[in-house]
Design a protein around this motif. Sequence first.
Motif, short mmCIF file in Angstrom:
data_model
loop_
_atom_site.label_atom_id
_atom_site.label_comp_id
_atom_site.label_asym_id
_atom_site.label_seq_id
_atom_site.Cartn_x
_atom_site.Cartn_y
_atom_site.Cartn_z
N ARG A 79 -6.39 4.18 -5.38
CA ARG A 79 -5.60 5.28 -4.83
C ARG A 79 -6.01 6.62 -5.46
O ARG A 79 -6.37 6.68 -6.64
CB ARG A 79 -4.12 5.04 -5.13
CG ARG A 79 -3.55 3.82 -4.46
CD ARG A 79 -2.86 4.20 -3.17
NE ARG A 79 -2.39 3.00 -2.47
CZ ARG A 79 -1.63 3.05 -1.39
NH1 ARG A 79 -1.24 4.21 -0.89
NH2 ARG A 79 -1.25 1.95 -0.79
N ASP A 97 2.68 4.06 4.68
CA ASP A 97 1.63 3.22 4.13
C ASP A 97 1.08 2.26 5.18
O ASP A 97 -0.09 1.92 5.15
CB ASP A 97 2.17 2.44 2.92
CG ASP A 97 1.13 2.41 1.81
OD1 ASP A 97 0.56 3.47 1.54
OD2 ASP A 97 0.89 1.33 1.24
N ASN A 103 -3.95 7.77 1.32
CA ASN A 103 -4.44 6.94 0.23
C ASN A 103 -4.00 7.45 -1.15
O ASN A 103 -4.58 7.11 -2.17
CB ASN A 103 -5.97 6.84 0.29
CG ASN A 103 -6.49 5.70 -0.56
OD1 ASN A 103 -5.86 4.66 -0.62
ND2 ASN A 103 -7.60 5.92 -1.26
#
Lengths: 203, 203
Positions: A79, A97, A103
């Motif tokens: 991430r 998500d 991200n």
Amino acid sequence: MPRSHGSEIDRLIQLLARLPGLGPRSARRAALTMLKKKDAVMRPLAAALTTVADGVVACEICGNLDAGSPCHVCTDPRRDRTTICVVEDVADLWALDRSETYNGLYHVLGGTLSALDGVGPEDLAVGPLIRRIQEDGVTEVILGLGATVDGQTTSHYLAERLSEAGDVRVTALAHGLPVGGELDYLDDGTLAAALRARNTIGG
Amino acid sequence: MPRSHGSEIDRLIQLLARLPGLGPRSARRAALTMLKKKDAVMRPLAAALTTVADGVVACEICGNLDAGSPCHVCTDPRRDRTTICVVEDVADLWALDRSETYNGLYHVLGGTLSALDGVGPEDLAVGPLIRRIQEDGVTEVILGLGATVDGQTTSHYLAERLSEAGDVRVTALAHGLPVGGELDYLDDGTLAAALRARNTIGG
């Protein structure tokens, strides 16, 4: 005397009827379906409920609900740790998500400011958000709050607090036509927002 | 890689989505609601599911689902034991019993005859029904099957078998307008049935 289906089944139906999306009638149908599939649905569901009730906690960093704290989003090394998307609720985090277009990390606010409901900044996770920005090298905060009056009020409040707190870019989700939306079904507010935010296309 | 909410929560959502009336989206909402009300809903629901899965059995006499066998209907001394209402399913038994207009016993057939689905008389609880009529002093059998083609076929079949089996009056639920039904929303079949079964009123 109102007739019952036996107190255990009645209790189960009552509990099922408390779930969103199930009324008394569909709770009865659900109970009956499960009674016919005890080993395929009923016992596994009981076990899953217990496992989740025992194992799932709120993430100490972002507020997501997961099997451990910090959650799998906060601990995921792939991430982008410089971006935080602020959402109202865990459901919003999951929705974003699922879209797999983001991200970075998240921050669950736990609601929106609301004078009517008596929700002030101290009732929301604003302090922890500011700490994260000051300590964790965050460069952008995306405000992913709803396009409601309370959501937008909260966005403005947060934008102000965050710009005071540190050198961070604050952005918000765009307003406009929903994908697949037909113009004549959309409200005036959406149309006005889409018009104001119009983009040049082509040459 | 599709992103998940942690495998335990995903498993719970999958199981909830198998219940009638809940799709993937409402299952997610239900899971989230329960996560916020662990002690008020989630744990009691898990306990109720286990209790029901362990304790509820099919009644050996009528096929009702209850905490014990024989069920509370079959053992209720205030019930009229000379009348049996034949229903397709436990859900129908519950629906009739909720209406509190019937005070006799029931018999769950377990389906209807269906050439298409390959359901023959031996797949339904027809033998046990005939035994009950011959042994238990039953004077009337009410056929409470649905007004579908299969339901009506089954009713005709049962009426024949029952009249051979013993001296018992066989009746069926009336067809006609549903209470609150408006004529112009009803199908032709219902209107025709209501017309054929018309009653004299007044003088």
